[in-house]
Write an enzyme that holds these catalytic residues in place. Structure first.
Site, mmCIF file in Angstrom:
data_model
loop_
_atom_site.group_PDB
_atom_site.id
_atom_site.type_symbol
_atom_site.label_atom_id
_atom_site.label_comp_id
_atom_site.label_asym_id
_atom_site.label_seq_id
_atom_site.Cartn_x
_atom_site.Cartn_y
_atom_site.Cartn_z
ATOM 1 N N LYS A 100 2.511 -0.200 0.917
ATOM 2 C CA LYS A 100 3.667 -0.006 0.013
ATOM 3 C C LYS A 100 3.583 -0.838 -1.246
ATOM 4 O O LYS A 100 4.057 -0.445 -2.298
ATOM 5 C CB LYS A 100 4.992 -0.249 0.744
ATOM 6 C CG LYS A 100 5.052 -1.493 1.607
ATOM 7 C CD LYS A 100 4.828 -1.171 3.052
ATOM 8 C CE LYS A 100 4.339 -2.400 3.786
ATOM 9 N NZ LYS A 100 4.793 -2.554 5.106
ATOM 10 N N GLU A 185 4.898 -8.453 8.040
ATOM 11 C CA GLU A 185 3.791 -8.492 7.094
ATOM 12 C C GLU A 185 2.944 -9.735 7.359
ATOM 13 O O GLU A 185 3.426 -10.690 7.980
ATOM 14 C CB GLU A 185 4.344 -8.570 5.660
ATOM 15 C CG GLU A 185 5.177 -7.385 5.255
ATOM 16 C CD GLU A 185 4.391 -6.077 5.325
ATOM 17 O OE1 GLU A 185 3.436 -5.913 4.571
ATOM 18 O OE2 GLU A 185 4.738 -5.228 6.166
ATOM 19 N N ASP A 196 9.650 -6.391 0.899
ATOM 20 C CA ASP A 196 9.073 -5.205 1.521
ATOM 21 C C ASP A 196 10.029 -4.005 1.401
ATOM 22 O O ASP A 196 9.620 -2.901 1.017
ATOM 23 C CB ASP A 196 8.761 -5.510 2.997
ATOM 24 C CG ASP A 196 8.194 -4.312 3.721
ATOM 25 O OD1 ASP A 196 7.020 -3.989 3.507
ATOM 26 O OD2 ASP A 196 8.941 -3.676 4.493
ATOM 27 N N LYS A 200 9.662 -0.353 -0.770
ATOM 28 C CA LYS A 200 9.890 0.970 -0.160
ATOM 29 C C LYS A 200 10.961 1.756 -0.914
ATOM 30 O O LYS A 200 10.804 2.959 -1.143
ATOM 31 C CB LYS A 200 10.263 0.800 1.307
ATOM 32 C CG LYS A 200 9.088 0.290 2.147
ATOM 33 C CD LYS A 200 9.536 -0.171 3.505
ATOM 34 C CE LYS A 200 8.381 -0.616 4.381
ATOM 35 N NZ LYS A 200 8.822 -1.316 5.588
ATOM 36 N N GLY A 297 5.315 -1.081 13.309
ATOM 37 C CA GLY A 297 4.572 -1.119 14.575
ATOM 38 C C GLY A 297 3.304 -0.304 14.466
ATOM 39 O O GLY A 297 3.186 0.619 13.658
HETATM 40 N N1 HSE Z 1 6.772 -5.332 7.820
HETATM 41 C C1 HSE Z 1 7.174 -3.975 7.716
HETATM 42 C C2 HSE Z 1 8.514 -3.809 8.417
HETATM 43 C C3 HSE Z 1 6.117 -3.107 8.333
HETATM 44 O O1 HSE Z 1 8.882 -4.706 9.183
HETATM 45 O O2 HSE Z 1 9.206 -2.830 8.172
HETATM 46 C C4 HSE Z 1 6.322 -1.636 8.133
HETATM 47 O O3 HSE Z 1 6.270 -1.271 6.784
#
Ligand code: HSE
Length: 408
Positions: A100, A185, A196, A200, A297
């Protein structure tokens, strides 16, 4: 003949190889092609792996091999991964990725390069783990004008909030568990700091807006200041605390933000717990559509990567197109937008009413006398911060906007 190269044998990379190899004969039958993984690129050695003969360390081998038609980038980051993706696309190979950070920062450029070389650049696994969201938005909902998206887009923080606020676990302990389960991550600051989820929502916003929305233009706040006390007040208000990423179009503008929110129990997002993600999409014709599933996951994410590989092999799906950012940013200054907020402070009720006007006070059991918690009327974060300057603020959380609220 279609040979596949996997870049990176970490959580998602190893899951992708496993899922692919387990179902390979079906994939060959369904696509009518002789598919196989030819190379796995990683700097580490895996002598005990059943795929040991496929490991290589030099990306040039992949880029120069005409048999390789699809490259799956599962390394992460935007330095080496960017270089590999760009070179693979320029060499006429389709690329799929779960990265991402790469898509949110370099998406417009990589989509342009893919189009110039008549190959695919797919990234279904970059948002929502195993939840199909990119392709449904791009294809199934293409007839509609999507006006807003709001969701729980980070599995790690949702897992942490659930365990902390519902089960009384300690932050550090739950974070360690999320890392062990392969949710977090490599630098979990990206999860707990909201980065994160920000990447997204930028990808989803770019998709519905048709223009690249960059993470640095998005107000982003993580979950590190959330406490059990705040959760008790949220319950008294009639809701729960969730890390919400949202993008809302109004006219030619976009409000986009990532921050913890009070979410009312009536909302479909309120019951989304643990590693699950949910994304509410609203279109002018469709109304509300909800996407729900495991947001992180090994295997859920790997399943989305493998689906992209198969789509690229078939070469039936078209690339998404979004433009580079225009000269004028379409993203409004979130801190000037009006919302309602929950505040918890060491201040008396008379002072609060004098400062904020018509507020609703909240209560919790065993609260110290000095503590006051309340919901403000609509106010911008900028004005709110100004009013809070001389106040000992213990908690400050936005109220999630009503999804059907009209913005002008
Ligand atoms: N670290 C991210 C989360 C992984 O916990 O959503 C999936 O994109």
């Amino acid at each position: 003949m279609s040979k596949i190269a996997i870049l990176g044998f970490g959580t998602v990379g190893s899951g992708t190889v496993e899922v692919f190899c387990k179902n390979k004969s079906n994939y060959c039958k369904n696509t009518g092609k002789n598919l196989d993984i030819k190379y796995i690129l990683d700097i580490r050695d895996f002598p005990e792996s059943p795929y040991a003969d496929k490991f290589i360390k030099d990306f040039n081998v992949i880029v120069n091999d005409p048999e390789v038609t699809v490259v799956a980038e599962l390394i992460g980051g935007k330095t080496f991964a960017y270089d590999c993706v760009k070179r693979a696309l320029e060499a006429g190979k389709s690329v799929v990725t779960s990265n991402k950070e790469l898509v949110a920062t370099k998406g417009a450029e990589l989509l342009r390069i893919a189009a110039e070389h008549n190959v695919n650049f797919f990234f279904e696994a970059s948002v929502g783990g195993g939840i199909p969201i990119i392709r449904p938005l791009q294809q199934c909902l293409m007839s509609d004008e999507i006006t807003s998206i709001a969701g729980i887009l980070n599995g790690t923080t949702n897992y942490i909030l659930t365990k902390m606020l519902k089960e009384g676990a300690e932050f550090a302990e739950v974070l360690a568990k999320a890392q062990e389960l392969g949710y977090a991550e490599s630098d979990p600051e990206a999860d707990v700091g909201g980065g994160d989820a920000c990447r997204k929502i930028c990808i989803l916003a770019s998709l519905i807006f048709g223009e690249h929305i960059y993470p640095e233009d998005v107000y982003t706040e993580g979950i590190t200041s959330i406490t059990k006390e705040d959760a008790e007040y949220a319950a008294n208000w009639g809701g729960v605390i969730k890390l919400i990423a949202s993008a809302q179009k109004f006219g030619d503008c976009l409000e986009i933000v990532v921050c913890p929110c009070f979410v009312p129990v009536e909302s479909q997002l309120s019951g989304v717990d643990d590693v699950f993600n949910a994304i509410l999409v609203k279109g002018t014709a469709t109304g509300e559509v909800v996407f729900y599933g495991r947001g992180a996951g090994k295997y859920p994410t790997a399943s989305a990567v493998v689906a992209d590989i198969l789509n690229a092999v078939r070469n039936e799906s078209k690339n998404i197109i979004w433009k580079e950012k225009g000269k004028e940013s379409c993203v409004v200054d979130y801190e000037k937008q009006k919302h309602r907020f929950y505040l918890r402070a060491n201040a008396d009720k008379t002072k609060i009413s004098g400062l904020f006007g018509d507020v609703s006070f909240l209560a919790r059991q065993n609260a110290p006398e000095s503590e006051t918690a309340f919901i403000t009327p609509e106010i911008s974060r900028e004005e709110l911060n100004e009013k809070c300057k001389n106040m000992n603020v213990l908690g400050k959380i936005q109220i999630m906007y009503a999804f059907d609220e009209e913005r002008t």
